[in-house]
Design a protein around this motif. Structure first.
Motif: not given
Lengths: 444, 260
Positions: A107-117
């Motif tokens: 799980v990383v942060s993309v533009f402020g949204v926590e989401t799994p890659l």
């Protein structure tokens, strides 16, 4: 669902972004892996390989791709037009779809949204990959059939038989992973390989490494062999054996349609490498113990480990192509049905017995599982011990009269009288010189 | 339809589910109708595969991901592929004969088909209309795969074992019927073939190729032996020997149209 809560929470723009990223990565990776394959094969054959376009020839496959797109698009007169057009599309769409469930990282942060890659995950994600590969065969088979050419049809028949038989071996090799991980979802299989596993056996406890390639080595070997058959790569490239079938199923294809088939083949190669990484090599986890660098499995670093592993596996594909000659069809089928499938079934039974044994709280039950497993293992080894046929002396000798019209083996050719005369006239300087003279005389 | 309408009205069907259904249902239905109407056997098989694929996705939509993927892998991937395999071996251009051997069978088939559809529709409508779906959450409580596995290996284990025994018997029987065991001496080996080739009265060399020493490169033109006679061995017995007209024997203008 259990453990998949972090999926399905993404906003729509993030889903689109992930899908686009997968598309771009796969296309770029295809361009790269064509260059990579040509460079590695060149290195193995001690020649430079592509080195004209761009740094190290990196833009060579881009140039080739553009050239391919501008070629004339031929449709054979005997072709079934709709199916002919449909086949490369099926191949490519299936190849792209399979990558939706491959986890690139945590799980990383993309533009402020926590989401799994990972685009998405399902409780049965691995089955999605199997399903897309099963549907991908349609592209090959229909492409070969609709071309209206004998070579294409032969290629597609081979492809169908090959992919169906090797899919069974591949599916069975994954069963061991399911048994051990207790899940069919890719992200959870990666999570299950995290760290070592503490196993208590006969009172002593020891840690076994988490990667299933080590833990389930027979499965990994079968998987590695069968995916080469599944992706139609050398030494199992019978459907497109260029020395036998011109180009196999894509003989009649040109321009962009051919490019789509080519794209699908390379994406499939990347997909099975990614699958092998996910199922057996710890997925995106760092290839060294976590204590060495605690931050290695966090943030965006895992993407690097993932692609490193994929590239190493791709190197394996190229290595096979550079080393091994093509199998004969019957040898290939025998390997699939008579070696890989039964060996795999036995291994699953052994594994189940061992697991049942180790999970029992009592000693006696452990022993039953262990002894049963060992017995099955011995059976497996005896069954598949490579034997060699003894040479049988021929019952009737080949005298050259009743058998083949060949000269007898103990034939002594009498020296010609001219050579005899020559050697008698000349005084030989040494023994070897005399032999030379005889040989020259015979040739003359 | 009733159940769907109820569900839509009560708001338990999400928009995504409804959209997917209305996209896939026409595809599945169109595939099924097209399969019956298609002239080419391969097109029929493809349309059937399309229908099966749509059904697989519809299963996933109904919270049965495992059965959906199994439908795709087993039916679409394996069974339809075997069908296609057989149809392809029959040949590309073989189409169904359009001559009706039974008078009026088409009309009868259409009538019976419509009757069957009506029967099924009314039966389903009556059956589903009064049923409210329950128990999905309990069935999927431990996960979809685990739920199926538990049922398969406890409640239905004997049913499946009996079915598998039946299938294996059928497979072994088919193999036994189709398999011909050959002893080592039954087939002529290389040595026997070689002897046959060199026996008295047989010419051991290769046969003259069609068109060799001939006036045309057509396979129908027999080869000429050195003494000028035609070699009957040089042409296939299925090809009739014929004299070519001057127009047929003339070059076909493959040199870029320069020749008049």
């Amino acid at each position: 669902m259990n453990g998949l809560e972090s999926f399905g929470q993404d906003p729509w723009w993030l889903v689109g972004l992930k899908a686009l990223a997968i598309f771009v990565i796969l296309v770029l990776l295809t361009l790269f892996s064509i260059w990579y394959e040509r460079k590695v094969v060149a290195w193995m054959q001690v020649r430079p390989g592509p080195n004209r376009n761009g740094p190290f020839g990196l833009l060579q496959s881009l140039a080739d791709g553009l050239k391919l797109a501008f070629k004339e698009d031929l449709v054979p007169k005997a072709a079934d037009k709709i199916v002919f057009l449909l086949a490369p599309m099926i191949s490519t769409v299936c190849a792209f779809t399979a990558f939706a469930v491959i986890p690139f990282g945590p799980v990383v942060s993309v533009f402020g949204v926590e989401t799994p890659l990972q685009l998405t995950d399902l409780p049965v994600a691995v089955l999605l990959v199997l399903a897309t590969s099963a549907l991908g065969v349609y592209g090959i088979v229909l492409g070969g059939w609709s071309s209206g050419s004998t070579y294409s049809l032969l290629g597609s028949l081979r492809a169908a038989a090959q992919v169906i038989s090797y899919e069974i071996a591949m599916g069975l090799s994954i069963v061991a992973v399911f048994l051990t991980a207790g899940s069919l979802s890719t992200s959870q299989i990666v999570a299950a390989q995290q760290g070592g596993q503490e196993v208590t056996l006969f009172g002593t406890s020891f840690t076994i490494p988490g990667w299933y390639a080590l833990l389930l080595l027979p499965s990994f070997i079968v998987f590695a062999i069968s995916v080469v058959g599944e992706t139609n790569r050398a030494p199992f490239d019978l459907p497109e054996a260029e020395s036998e079938l011109v180009g196999g199923f894509h003989t009649e294809y040109s321009s962009l349609k051919f490019a789509l088939f080519f794209l699908a083949e390379y994406i499939n190669m990347v997909t099975v490498s990614a699958m092998a990484t996910t199922l057996f090599l710890g997925g995106w986890q760092a290839p060294f113990p976590a204590s060495w660098w605690p931050g290695a499995n966090e943030g965006w670093w895992p993407v690097l480990w993932f692609f490193l592993k994929v590239l190493i596996l791709l190197f394996g594909f190229v290595w096979l192509r550079g080393t091994l000659p093509r199998f004969r069809y019957d040898q290939f089928m025998r390997l699939g049905w008579k070696v890989l499938v039964p060996a795999n079934l036995l291994w699953i039974v052994v594994l189940a017995a061992v697991r049942a044994g180790t999970q029992q709280p009592e000693w006696s039950a452990q022993w039953v599982g262990m002894i049963g497993g060992a017995f099955l293992l011995v059976l497996l080894v005896i069954w598949f011990w490579p034997g060699r046929k003894k040479y049988e002396q021929a019952t009737e000798p080949d005298t050259g009269l009743g058998g083949f019209p060949v000269p007898p083996l103990d034939l002594q050719v009498p020296p010609s009288p001219r050579v005899k005369r020559l050697t008698a006239e000349r005084e030989p300087v040494s023994v070897s010189a005399g032999d030379d003279a005889t040989a020259e005389g015979k040739e003359g | 339809m009733n159940l769907l309408a109820d569900a839509l009205a009560s708001g338990t069907v999400t928009t995504g589910e409804a959209v997917t259904f209305w996209i896939l249902a026409p595809i599945a239905l169109g595939g099924a109708i097209g399969m019956v109407l298609a002239r080419s056997a391969v097109h029929s098989a493809l349309l059937l595969a399309c229908t099966m694929l749509s059904l697989g996705v519809l299963y996933m939509l109904q919270s049965g991901p495992f059965i959906g993927f199994v439908q795709i892998i087993v039916y679409t991937g394996a069974i339809m592929m075997l069908f296609l395999f057989v149809i392809m071996l029959v040949g590309r251009d073989s189409r169904d004969s359009l001559l009706e051997t039974l008078r009026g069978q088409r009309l009868a088939a259409i009538g019976l088909g419509i009757g069957m559809a009506l029967l099924l529709c009314t039966g389903l409508a009556r059956g589903i209309g009064s049923v409210t779906a329950v128990g999905l959450d309990e069935a999927n409580a431990n996960g979809n795969v685990q739920g199926i596995a538990a049922d398969l290996f406890t409640k239905y284990v004997f049913a499946f074992e009996v079915t598998s025994a039946l299938l294996i018997t059928a497979a072994v029987g088919a193999m036994l019927l189709a398999h011909v065991e050959r002893r080592k001496g039954d087939r002529p080996g290389q040595k026997e073939l070689s002897r046959l080739r060199f026996r008295k009265g047989n010419y051991p060399g290769p046969k003259a190729g069609p068109g060799v020493f001939a006036t045309s490169d057509s396979v129908a033109t027999p080869a000429l032996l050195p003494d000028g006679t035609e070699s009957e061995r040089s042409i296939s017995p299925v090809v009739p020997v014929r004299e070519l007209t001057p127009a047929e024997a003339a070059p076909k203008g493959t040199d870029g149209g320069k020749r008049k």
